[in-house]
Design an enzyme around this catalytic site. Structure first.
Site, PDB file in Angstrom:
ATOM      1  N   CYS A   7       0.861  -1.190   0.000  1.00  0.00           N
ATOM      2  CA  CYS A   7       0.000   0.000   0.000  1.00  0.00           C
ATOM      3  C   CYS A   7       0.891   1.233   0.000  1.00  0.00           C
ATOM      4  CB  CYS A   7      -0.999  -0.015   1.152  1.00  0.00           C
ATOM      5  SG  CYS A   7      -0.274   0.065   2.808  1.00  0.00           S
ATOM      6  N   ASN A  10       2.156   1.542   4.441  1.00  0.00           N
ATOM      7  CA  ASN A  10       2.466   0.290   5.163  1.00  0.00           C
ATOM      8  C   ASN A  10       2.149   0.394   6.652  1.00  0.00           C
ATOM      9  OD1 ASN A  10       5.332  -1.874   5.822  1.00  0.00           O
ATOM     10  ND2 ASN A  10       3.273  -2.473   5.293  1.00  0.00           N
ATOM     11  N   CYS A  12      -1.663   1.000   7.439  1.00  0.00           N
ATOM     12  CA  CYS A  12      -3.106   0.723   7.542  1.00  0.00           C
ATOM     13  C   CYS A  12      -3.508  -0.557   6.789  1.00  0.00           C
ATOM     14  CB  CYS A  12      -3.918   1.900   7.005  1.00  0.00           C
ATOM     15  SG  CYS A  12      -3.665   3.440   7.900  1.00  0.00           S
ATOM     16  N   ARG A  13      -3.483  -0.506   5.438  1.00  0.00           N
ATOM     17  CA  ARG A  13      -4.068  -1.596   4.657  1.00  0.00           C
ATOM     18  C   ARG A  13      -3.174  -2.815   4.512  1.00  0.00           C
ATOM     19  NH1 ARG A  13      -5.249   2.164  -0.370  1.00  0.00           N
ATOM     20  NH2 ARG A  13      -3.332   3.023   0.501  1.00  0.00           N
ATOM     21  N   SER A  14      -1.932  -2.628   4.054  1.00  0.00           N
ATOM     22  CA  SER A  14      -1.109  -3.823   3.768  1.00  0.00           C
ATOM     23  C   SER A  14      -0.701  -4.617   5.019  1.00  0.00           C
ATOM     24  CB  SER A  14       0.096  -3.489   2.877  1.00  0.00           C
ATOM     25  OG  SER A  14       0.968  -2.576   3.480  1.00  0.00           O
ATOM     26  N   ASP A 122      -8.446   3.821   1.186  1.00  0.00           N
ATOM     27  CA  ASP A 122      -7.463   4.171   2.214  1.00  0.00           C
ATOM     28  C   ASP A 122      -8.195   4.692   3.453  1.00  0.00           C
ATOM     29  OD1 ASP A 122      -5.377   5.055   3.727  1.00  0.00           O
ATOM     30  OD2 ASP A 122      -4.367   6.104   2.083  1.00  0.00           O
TER      31      ASP A 122
HETATM   32  P1  4NP Z   1      -1.910   2.901   4.037  1.00  0.00           P
HETATM   33  O1  4NP Z   1      -2.511   4.311   4.544  1.00  0.00           O
HETATM   34  O2  4NP Z   1      -1.321   3.188   2.672  1.00  0.00           O
HETATM   35  O3  4NP Z   1      -3.086   2.009   3.976  1.00  0.00           O
HETATM   36  O4  4NP Z   1      -0.863   2.508   5.054  1.00  0.00           O
HETATM   37  C1  4NP Z   1      -1.732   5.461   4.640  1.00  0.00           C
HETATM   38  C2  4NP Z   1      -0.913   5.648   5.721  1.00  0.00           C
HETATM   39  C3  4NP Z   1      -0.159   6.812   5.830  1.00  0.00           C
HETATM   40  C4  4NP Z   1      -0.240   7.773   4.845  1.00  0.00           C
HETATM   41  C5  4NP Z   1      -1.083   7.590   3.765  1.00  0.00           C
HETATM   42  C6  4NP Z   1      -1.823   6.427   3.655  1.00  0.00           C
HETATM   43  N1  4NP Z   1       0.517   8.973   4.971  1.00  0.00           N
HETATM   44  O5  4NP Z   1       0.342   9.862   4.117  1.00  0.00           O
HETATM   45  O6  4NP Z   1       1.321   9.106   5.913  1.00  0.00           O
END
Ligand code: 4NP
Length: 154
Positions: A7, A10, A12-14, A122
């Protein structure tokens, strides 16, 4: 078979995808044959544990992801893994930029039998409900992904 879930951050989703998928692999008794890892295309959260809400939702379903630490996608991941599973379309584009195009790069929701969008949304900027929605998507998709792996389709 070595699967990498990818994702943006790294956190939230993955990490949740890795936890859910490995849980299903364990229930199927395939831990010896199938491994998984996760990473982000971005570098902001390298070394960080998963988001508190991803950990909470996972824990409610009996899955511990607290041991995971964020890492960034690298070029040779394409050689180290059999399948790179992108959470959304932008992740897929970014994987191709780093690793080059490959049949090993797929989308998580290619495997979602109830797919209404190709992207796993997201949940980072929303509340806990978004994390439950992501869990449901990942649970359905992981079951189908494992079924495809067992049939030798991917
Ligand atoms: P993820 O979500 O891609 O599912 O881990 C996010 C986590 C952090 C950020 C964006 C999306 N960020 O911009 O810090």
């Amino acid at each position: 078979m070595n699967i990498l879930f990818v994702c943006l951050g790294n956190i939230c989703r993955s990490p949740l995808a890795e936890g859910v998928f490995l849980h299903i692999v364990k229930e199927s008794g395939l831990t010896e044959r199938i491994t998984a890892d996760s990473c982000g295309t971005g570098s902001w959260h390298v070394g960080s544990p998963p988001h508190a809400d991803s950990q909470r939702v996972a824990r409610e379903f009996g899955i511990d992801i607290s041991y995971q630490r964020g890492r960034q996608l690298k070029k040779n991941d394409i050689d180290q893994f059999d399948l790179l599973v992108a959470m959304d379309s932008q992740n897929k584009k970014d994987i191709i930029k780093v690793c080059g195009n490959s049949k090993k790069i797929v989308m998580m929701r290619d495997f979602d039998p109830e797919r209404d969008s190709i992207d796993v949304p997201d949940p980072y900027y929303g509340g806990i409900d978004g994390f439950y929605e992501v869990y449901d998507i990942l649970d359905r998709s992981s079951k189908e992904l494992l079924a495809f792996i067992k049939k030798g389709i991917v």
